[in-house]
Design a protein around this motif. Structure first.
Motif, PDB file in Angstrom:
ATOM      1  N   UNK A   1      -6.174  -1.199   3.063  1.00 49.65           N
ATOM      2  CA  UNK A   1      -7.052  -0.115   2.639  1.00 49.65           C
ATOM      3  C   UNK A   1      -8.469  -0.444   3.071  1.00 49.65           C
ATOM      4  N   UNK A   2      -9.080   0.471   3.807  1.00 42.26           N
ATOM      5  CA  UNK A   2     -10.456   0.292   4.275  1.00 42.26           C
ATOM      6  C   UNK A   2     -11.452   0.864   3.271  1.00 42.26           C
TER       7      UNK A   2
ATOM      8  N   UNK B   1       0.813  -1.217   0.000  1.00 44.09           N
ATOM      9  CA  UNK B   1       0.000   0.000   0.000  1.00 44.09           C
ATOM     10  C   UNK B   1       0.844   1.263   0.000  1.00 44.09           C
ATOM     11  N   UNK B   2       2.162   1.101  -0.124  1.00 48.10           N
ATOM     12  CA  UNK B   2       3.051   2.257  -0.151  1.00 48.10           C
ATOM     13  C   UNK B   2       3.326   2.849   1.209  1.00 48.10           C
TER      14      UNK B   2
ATOM     15  N   UNK C   1      -5.322   9.278   4.053  1.00 49.50           N
ATOM     16  CA  UNK C   1      -4.568  10.197   3.204  1.00 49.50           C
ATOM     17  C   UNK C   1      -5.627  10.982   2.456  1.00 49.50           C
ATOM     18  N   UNK C   2      -5.764  12.261   2.769  1.00 44.50           N
ATOM     19  CA  UNK C   2      -6.956  12.980   2.348  1.00 44.50           C
ATOM     20  C   UNK C   2      -7.120  13.060   0.835  1.00 44.50           C
ATOM     21  N   UNK C   3      -6.009  13.187   0.110  1.00 49.70           N
ATOM     22  CA  UNK C   3      -6.099  13.334  -1.346  1.00 49.70           C
ATOM     23  C   UNK C   3      -5.360  12.218  -2.098  1.00 49.70           C
TER      24      UNK C   3
ATOM     25  N   UNK D   1      -8.574   5.694   3.015  1.00 49.84           N
ATOM     26  CA  UNK D   1      -8.607   5.447   4.452  1.00 49.84           C
ATOM     27  C   UNK D   1      -7.982   4.084   4.734  1.00 49.84           C
ATOM     28  N   UNK D   2      -7.062   4.068   5.712  1.00 51.24           N
ATOM     29  CA  UNK D   2      -6.259   2.882   5.998  1.00 51.24           C
ATOM     30  C   UNK D   2      -6.504   2.382   7.426  1.00 51.24           C
ATOM     31  N   UNK D   3      -6.116   1.136   7.618  1.00 50.04           N
ATOM     32  CA  UNK D   3      -6.036   0.531   8.943  1.00 50.04           C
ATOM     33  C   UNK D   3      -4.636  -0.068   9.110  1.00 50.04           C
ATOM     34  N   UNK D   4      -4.003   0.202  10.250  1.00 51.37           N
ATOM     35  CA  UNK D   4      -2.716  -0.404  10.582  1.00 51.37           C
ATOM     36  C   UNK D   4      -2.914  -1.270  11.821  1.00 51.37           C
TER      37      UNK D   4
END
Length: 385
Positions: A60-61, A48-49, A363-365, A376-379
């Protein structure tokens, strides 16, 4: 309330001894300083970079403009401030949409295993919803970042309609944090000569009426402060920040987070993290990138802020190298994660799941640099608790 070991940077007597002697006393003058992360260094970017420490993974959510997996909800543009709420054995992550006219709040529901079970809107057609804050009575306060912006109280479950809270003032709202110990909601203001406010509800748990106050003080970065009532929270014709003589100025108020007697807030204009001791009514600096010694500051473009149960603070960057940095109770600041290939974006909405083992953020953009490209991510991993 659970007692937590949050760092106290600056002027409190005996602080140096609490953290091991004179060396920390010297460091307190400049706030938190760079050091080795308790999580170790960042590994190479994952699929996911995202560069993470060993033992952590990302997924990635949701993506702006696309249906959240397994649901009919199209994830909103420009995801910004967020928070998690316990939902039985699962949880809900709410996220603001920072766009004009069609902003609001969206939510994703997870089961006990972290599987997505639903997604939906809880607030629609408001204006530039930036950050906000969660309440102890399980609502999300969504703040409009425009000159006459308001606070909307929303239901993370999407059952009850959102309610506007004009008594909390009309100004360029950014974030808020609830202090149940002293009975206040703190609010930041995102302008170059902004203020820090606090709101005392007439009845605790009901934000329909109450008193809005503004912090008063000089230009010092530490010491005692006082509060004064804002005569006209409506902010018209005189903006709220200009109604009280001696109101203390902050250069671009951003994130706000309360825990264990301290309201932590950030200011982007000078890359600072502040600490307000709510019991002593004193202010101090936790971090100032211009006072970092021994190399480049690890944290720049300070923005949203949250905390872990052990006392670690997590601060997201708007700009910089798109990191979330950790500030430990020992006063060490270091990168926790870094998002690559998204230089036209900013990191927003960090929030922990109720168990503290998952961190959500956006990451907004995204890679596009446009509000329609938000991710929107989940860690997940062994967070300190």
């Amino acid at each position: 309330m659970e007692r937590r070991g949050f760092l106290r940077v600056a002027v409190v007597g005996g602080a140096a001894a609490a953290f091991g002697g004179a060396s920390w006393g010297q460091a307190f003058a400049a706030g938190a300083q760079p050091g080795a992360s308790p999580y170790g260094g960042l590994l190479a970017a994952d699929g996911n970079g995202i560069r993470l420490p060993a033992g952590f993974t990302s997924r990635v959510v949701a993506r702006s403009g696309q249906k959240v997996a397994g649901t009919n909800y199209t994830w909103h543009p420009a995801p910004d401030g967020g928070a998690c709420f316990a939902d039985g054995s699962g949880w809900i992550y709410v996220s603001n949409s920072e766009v004009s006219g069609t902003g609001g709040v969206g939510a994703v529901r997870f089961d006990a295993q972290g599987r997505i079970t639903g997604a939906y809107r809880t607030l629609a057609n408001t204006n530039v919803n930036c950050a906000g804050g969660a309440t102890p009575w399980n609502t999300w306060l969504s703040c409009e970042e425009v000159s006459d912006g308001q606070v909307y109280e929303t239901d993370p479950w999407g059952v009850n309609p959102a309610v506007v809270r004009p008594a909390m003032g009309r100004f360029k709202h950014e974030a808020c944090a609830v202090d149940a110990e002293h009975g206040y909601v703190y609010l930041t203001e995102d302008v170059a000569d902004g203020c820090l406010y606090r709101f005392r509800p007439t009845t605790w748990g009901d934000l329909g009426s109450g008193t809005l106050q503004v912090m008063r003080g000089g230009t010092a970065t530490s010491g005692p402060v006082t509060w004064a009532t804002v005569p006209d929270p409506d902010g018209s014709p005189t903006a709220t920040r200009y109604q009280v003589s001696g109101a203390k100025r902050f250069n671009g108020g951003e994130g706000c987070y309360y825990a264990d007697g301290t309201c932590w807030f950030t200011t982007k204009g000078d890359n600072r993290v502040w600490a307000y001791d709510a019991t002593a009514s004193t202010l101090s600096l936790t971090y100032d990138d211009s006072l970092v010694s021994g190399g480049a500051p690890p944290l720049t473009g300070v923005d949203n802020i949250t905390g872990a149960a052990n006392g670690d603070l997590f601060v997201a960057e708007d700009g910089g190298n798109l990191e979330i940095c950790v500030i430990t109770p020992a006063g060490v600041v270091a990168p926790f994660l870094r998002v690559g290939g998204q230089s036209g974006s900013e990191i927003t909405g960090p929030a922990f799941s109720p168990a503290g083992d998952r961190l959500y953020f956006s990451s907004q953009r995204g890679t596009s640099g446009s509000s329609s490209g938000g991710i929107t991510y989940e860690v997940t991993g062994p967070f300190r608790r």
